[in-house]
Design an enzyme around this catalytic site. Sequence first.
Site, short mmCIF file in Angstrom:
data_model
loop_
_atom_site.label_atom_id
_atom_site.label_comp_id
_atom_site.label_asym_id
_atom_site.label_seq_id
_atom_site.Cartn_x
_atom_site.Cartn_y
_atom_site.Cartn_z
N GLY A 210 0.04 1.64 -4.42
CA GLY A 210 -1.36 1.52 -4.83
C GLY A 210 -1.67 2.17 -6.17
CB CYS B 294 -1.41 -2.65 -7.72
SG CYS B 294 -0.50 -3.66 -8.91
CB SER C 121 -0.90 -0.01 1.23
OG SER C 121 -0.11 0.02 2.40
CD GLU D 121 6.84 -0.86 -8.69
OE1 GLU D 121 5.71 -0.43 -9.00
OE2 GLU D 121 7.87 -0.58 -9.32
P1 NAD Z 1 0.28 -3.52 2.98
O1 NAD Z 1 1.07 -2.34 2.63
O2 NAD Z 1 -0.59 -3.47 4.17
O3 NAD Z 1 1.22 -4.81 3.17
C1 NAD Z 1 2.15 -5.22 2.19
C2 NAD Z 1 3.34 -5.88 2.87
O4 NAD Z 1 4.03 -4.91 3.64
C3 NAD Z 1 2.98 -6.99 3.84
O5 NAD Z 1 3.98 -8.00 3.76
C4 NAD Z 1 3.02 -6.29 5.19
O6 NAD Z 1 3.25 -7.19 6.26
C5 NAD Z 1 4.18 -5.33 4.99
N1 NAD Z 1 4.16 -4.10 5.78
C6 NAD Z 1 3.09 -3.35 6.12
N2 NAD Z 1 3.49 -2.25 6.81
C7 NAD Z 1 4.84 -2.29 6.85
C8 NAD Z 1 5.83 -1.44 7.42
N3 NAD Z 1 5.53 -0.30 8.06
N4 NAD Z 1 7.13 -1.80 7.29
C9 NAD Z 1 7.48 -2.91 6.65
N5 NAD Z 1 6.58 -3.78 6.10
C10 NAD Z 1 5.27 -3.47 6.21
O7 NAD Z 1 -0.52 -3.88 1.67
P2 NAD Z 1 -1.94 -4.56 1.51
O8 NAD Z 1 -2.98 -3.54 1.78
O9 NAD Z 1 -2.04 -5.84 2.21
O10 NAD Z 1 -1.84 -4.85 -0.08
C11 NAD Z 1 -2.57 -4.18 -0.98
C12 NAD Z 1 -1.88 -2.91 -1.45
O11 NAD Z 1 -0.72 -3.24 -2.21
C13 NAD Z 1 -2.76 -2.10 -2.40
O12 NAD Z 1 -2.64 -0.73 -2.11
C14 NAD Z 1 -2.18 -2.42 -3.77
O13 NAD Z 1 -2.44 -1.45 -4.76
C15 NAD Z 1 -0.73 -2.54 -3.45
N6 NAD Z 1 -0.05 -3.32 -4.50
C16 NAD Z 1 0.79 -2.66 -5.36
C17 NAD Z 1 1.38 -3.35 -6.41
C18 NAD Z 1 2.28 -2.66 -7.39
O14 NAD Z 1 3.00 -3.34 -8.13
N7 NAD Z 1 2.29 -1.34 -7.47
C19 NAD Z 1 1.13 -4.72 -6.55
C20 NAD Z 1 0.26 -5.34 -5.66
C21 NAD Z 1 -0.32 -4.64 -4.62
#
Ligand code: NAD
Length: 482
Positions: free
Chosen positions: A251, A283, A228, A249
Amino acid sequence: MTTIWAEKIYTGGGFVASVGGVLEVEAPATGEVIAKVGLANPADLEAAVAAAQAAQREWAALPYTQRAAVMARASAILQENPERLTEWLVPESGSGAGKAAFEAGLVASEFAEGAALASQPYGQLLRSMKPRTSIGRYIPVGVVGVISPFNFPAILSARSVVPALALGNAVILKPDPRTPIAGGLILAEILAESGLPDGLLHVLPGGADVGAALVAHPAVPCISFTGSTAAGRKIGEAAAPLLKKVHLELGGNNALLVLPDADVDAAASAGAWGSFLHQGQICMTTGRHLVHRSLVEEYTAKLAASAERITVGDPTNPENALGPIIDAAQLAKVDGIVQESVAAGAKLEAGGTYDGLFYRPTVLSNVPHDAPAFAQEIFGPVAPITVYDTVDEAIDIINSSEYGLSVSVLTGNPYRAFELADRIQSGAVHINDQTVDDEAVAPFGGTKASGSGGHFGSSVNLDTFCDLQWVTMQADIERYPF
Ligand code: NAD
């Protein structure tokens, strides 16, 4: 279905018990605990980084053919046995059978491209003002930290892990705690079978705390994060004083622009795929449908009819095209956005209901630009439609989003759309296709709040997972006036 990782993490060259304890993995469709894996903690991370540092030096010094051979074998294993991944992707991440097969194919081609990457030229012979050899060459950074999300867990881990390893790095991977198997442990198992030497890959399932410790670790100079925008901002803040190489990478809120000369049947079908595939948890999901006033009535009716037809349920039944939302918190967020948008003036054309974690594909028309369904990333199966009159107005609406990941333009005149792409602020523009796409050979990365740092894809990975070093060499020591 193998479960050699029962109550284990992968580190040091094998599956071992974690000092952090055990993590239960639930199938979102049923709530059933389908596996228990190890839960990593900071002590696991310390041991993993030490082992990775030691193993990386030898790995980088090996002939490139050995790195290529590991990746080629991994690709062959997965091409011949895609079920090694799909049997976990379906229950663990709630993937429909088609999405799971597509993802397994993407990972197999990522391995194949990794094999090719290992043998590619890794620098340039530069011109110089002096009589000398002047080279710009890429050398591996050392240990790469990878943090990945739940939605396409295998490819979003693999697109960092594979090129990083192929280029001579070691990797510490922290998958999302909801998808540690497809997001990491299965990749480690396949790479171990393919001959990856011990100590080069470590899979540490855990939450944000383990991710934050990885970002902070002084011996991990490069972080590749997918997730995210909110978490990406925190990681950027934490890594900045440490002066790390950070790739984010993030949202998206991706627009699909339907120009007045588009084929409406085909456009509505593309729009449905873009918004509903994998329950909209991608995403690149189509989050905003911008439809010319002359087509909007017909387009809306066709999209709503498509939404009504789609089957939703437990994805272990291949009859169901869509599965569950990943968890209750995410479902509540999706439904909240739909309800608030209806209250703000949007018209519900289809869906808007749910049963457990199964959210019906939803179509909203007449969506105000400031309604949450139009302004925010939803990460659910919701297609918000809005109308425009002029192309200039449509481009302004597209660029008004803070995000810039993927935009689609549907038209009878692709060259005209190609010209429009100059004005679109987006990491990807797809003309006559919807917004969700990825290939291991294509440069992938967002702009604005969708990402910063390096891109993924073939030779672009050199810039992302290596440091660029300038080397000069001349016959005699240069003479100076003092
Ligand atoms: P998230 O950010 O909550 O979690 C993603 C990962 O980051 C998990 O492994 C989580 O444990 C870890 N994480 C969370 N906070 C962290 C921190 N402060 N420090 C280190 N690690 C941390 O994501 P989500 O909501 O579960 O996934 C969906 C999001 O991901 C959406 O916003 C989507 O658009 C994005 N996404 C982007 C892409 C891209 O290529 N741009 C691809 C897939 C998903």
